[in-house]
Motif scaffolding. Structure first.
Motif, PDB file in Angstrom:
ATOM      1  N   LEU A  75       0.821  -1.217   0.000  1.00  0.00           N
ATOM      2  CA  LEU A  75       0.000   0.000   0.000  1.00  0.00           C
ATOM      3  C   LEU A  75       0.849   1.259   0.000  1.00  0.00           C
ATOM      4  O   LEU A  75       0.430   2.299  -0.516  1.00  0.00           O
ATOM      5  CB  LEU A  75      -0.926   0.007   1.213  1.00  0.00           C
ATOM      6  CG  LEU A  75      -2.089  -0.985   1.189  1.00  0.00           C
ATOM      7  CD1 LEU A  75      -2.906  -0.877   2.466  1.00  0.00           C
ATOM      8  CD2 LEU A  75      -2.975  -0.737  -0.028  1.00  0.00           C
ATOM      9  N   THR A  76       2.047   1.176   0.562  1.00  0.00           N
ATOM     10  CA  THR A  76       2.912   2.358   0.609  1.00  0.00           C
ATOM     11  C   THR A  76       3.311   2.840  -0.779  1.00  0.00           C
ATOM     12  O   THR A  76       3.725   3.988  -0.946  1.00  0.00           O
ATOM     13  CB  THR A  76       4.179   2.051   1.429  1.00  0.00           C
ATOM     14  OG1 THR A  76       4.748   0.818   0.971  1.00  0.00           O
ATOM     15  CG2 THR A  76       3.851   1.925   2.911  1.00  0.00           C
ATOM     16  N   LEU A  77       3.186   1.978  -1.792  1.00  0.00           N
ATOM     17  CA  LEU A  77       3.511   2.400  -3.153  1.00  0.00           C
ATOM     18  C   LEU A  77       2.496   3.393  -3.709  1.00  0.00           C
ATOM     19  O   LEU A  77       2.737   3.998  -4.753  1.00  0.00           O
ATOM     20  CB  LEU A  77       3.591   1.181  -4.076  1.00  0.00           C
ATOM     21  CG  LEU A  77       4.776   0.246  -3.852  1.00  0.00           C
ATOM     22  CD1 LEU A  77       4.652  -1.003  -4.715  1.00  0.00           C
ATOM     23  CD2 LEU A  77       6.089   0.960  -4.153  1.00  0.00           C
ATOM     24  N   LEU A  78       1.379   3.555  -3.028  1.00  0.00           N
ATOM     25  CA  LEU A  78       0.378   4.538  -3.453  1.00  0.00           C
ATOM     26  C   LEU A  78       0.662   5.930  -2.898  1.00  0.00           C
ATOM     27  O   LEU A  78       0.026   6.903  -3.298  1.00  0.00           O
ATOM     28  CB  LEU A  78      -1.019   4.105  -3.001  1.00  0.00           C
ATOM     29  CG  LEU A  78      -1.551   2.785  -3.566  1.00  0.00           C
ATOM     30  CD1 LEU A  78      -2.902   2.456  -2.941  1.00  0.00           C
ATOM     31  CD2 LEU A  78      -1.686   2.861  -5.076  1.00  0.00           C
ATOM     32  N   ALA A  79       1.599   6.021  -1.979  1.00  0.00           N
ATOM     33  CA  ALA A  79       1.866   7.296  -1.308  1.00  0.00           C
ATOM     34  C   ALA A  79       2.550   8.284  -2.244  1.00  0.00           C
ATOM     35  O   ALA A  79       3.342   7.903  -3.111  1.00  0.00           O
ATOM     36  CB  ALA A  79       2.738   7.072  -0.076  1.00  0.00           C
TER      37      ALA A  79
END
Length: 296
Positions: free
Chosen positions: A56-60
């Motif tokens: 999910l951190t790749l969406l930041a």
């Protein structure tokens, strides 16, 4: 929300936008601006779904807020606005990040699809009708290329639109390949006409002189490349974009060879295998890279 829920919501959203895009294209008369806009949104959402399936951190965004990190870290209940205030990367960055983690390529025509959406959204400027089919086909093809990453099949994603979308891509691809092959043949004929009567040394001198500079274009960044028609040195022109951690990506927009006068744009660049790539040379990107969830 956990990782699986966010991924599945993005897939569902992409599916809804994509089907609506095809519905608009099939209307009589076709609402092509609506179709192109919605297909671009579908591409963005599915690319983000693929990123979410990795981490999910790749969406930041490059500079996320504490609230963004809490939501993406599964602590939505600690944020007053919940996920409603979440800021994530845009469609262009989502596609680029997928390529960086070895989960897809960046087709040249996706940029045109995204630009068309922005023109429609912000200024009401659409694209000529003869371009819309190619833009839609690029979106469909990219979506189909991502579905295996999500353990989904095109038949499931498109449902009753599957045959239409398959035919759209096949017809567009066949036409592009025919035009591309014709361009290559014309360029080879031009090369033969220019160099056929020259001695080997004269030919070498002429080719070296002509290939020393790129053909003029609106793009100021030039990368050396071999011409697919005459195999002379030439240049791809395009734009660069800053990625994460100092990485710089090159996005091709135009190819020109002064020797045989071949020019390529849009999906022709994909057929010539001139695709977006990182300009970083000090380290190799591991195609099998995946995050170590034990340290996340």
């Amino acid at each position: 929300m956990n990782q699986d829920e966010i991924r599945d919501e993005l897939v569902s959203s992409a599916q809804r936008w994509a089907r609506t895009a095809v519905d608009a294209y099939l209307e009589e008369p076709a609402d092509q601006d609506f179709a192109v806009h919605h297909m671009a949104v579908a591409v963005e959402h599915l690319a983000k779904a693929c990123l979410a399936s990795v981490a999910l951190t790749l969406l930041a965004t490059p500079k996320p807020s504490v609230q963004d990190l809490l939501v993406l870290g599964g602590q939505e209940d600690k944020v007053e606005t919940g996920r409603a205030g979440l800021r994530t990367i845009g469609g262009a960055e989502a596609v680029t990040r997928l390529a960086q983690v070895g989960k897809g390529e960046v087709p040249a025509l996706l940029a045109a699809l995204r630009d068309a959406r922005n023109g429609i959204t912000h200024m009401g400027w659409g694209r000529p009708s003869d371009e819309c089919r190619g833009l839609l086909a690029a979106g469909v093809a990219y979506i189909d290329s991502l579905l295996p990453q999500l353990a989904k099949e095109p038949e499931w994603f498109w449902e009753n639109h599957y045959d239409v979308c398959k035919g759209l891509v096949e017809k567009t691809t066949d036409e592009l390949k025919l035009r591309y092959a014709a361009k290559i043949r014309r360029a080879q004929a031009t090369f033969a006409k220019k160099t056929g009567s020259l001695s080997a040394s004269e030919k070498t001198a002429v080719v070296a002189s002509l290939s020393a500079a790129p053909l003029p274009s609106r793009w100021l960044l030039h990368i050396p490349a071999q011409c697919p028609a005459c195999e002379s040195s030439a240049f791809i022109s395009g734009r660069d974009k800053s990625g994460d951690y100092g990485d710089i990506w090159f996005f091709p927009r135009y190819f020109g060879c002064r020797v045989c006068e071949l020019t390529l744009t849009g999906p022709e660049l994909d057929l010539a295998e001139m695709r977006a790539h990182s300009l970083r040379t000090e380290e190799e990107v591991d195609d099998d890279w995946e995050p170590d969830f034990d340290f996340m």
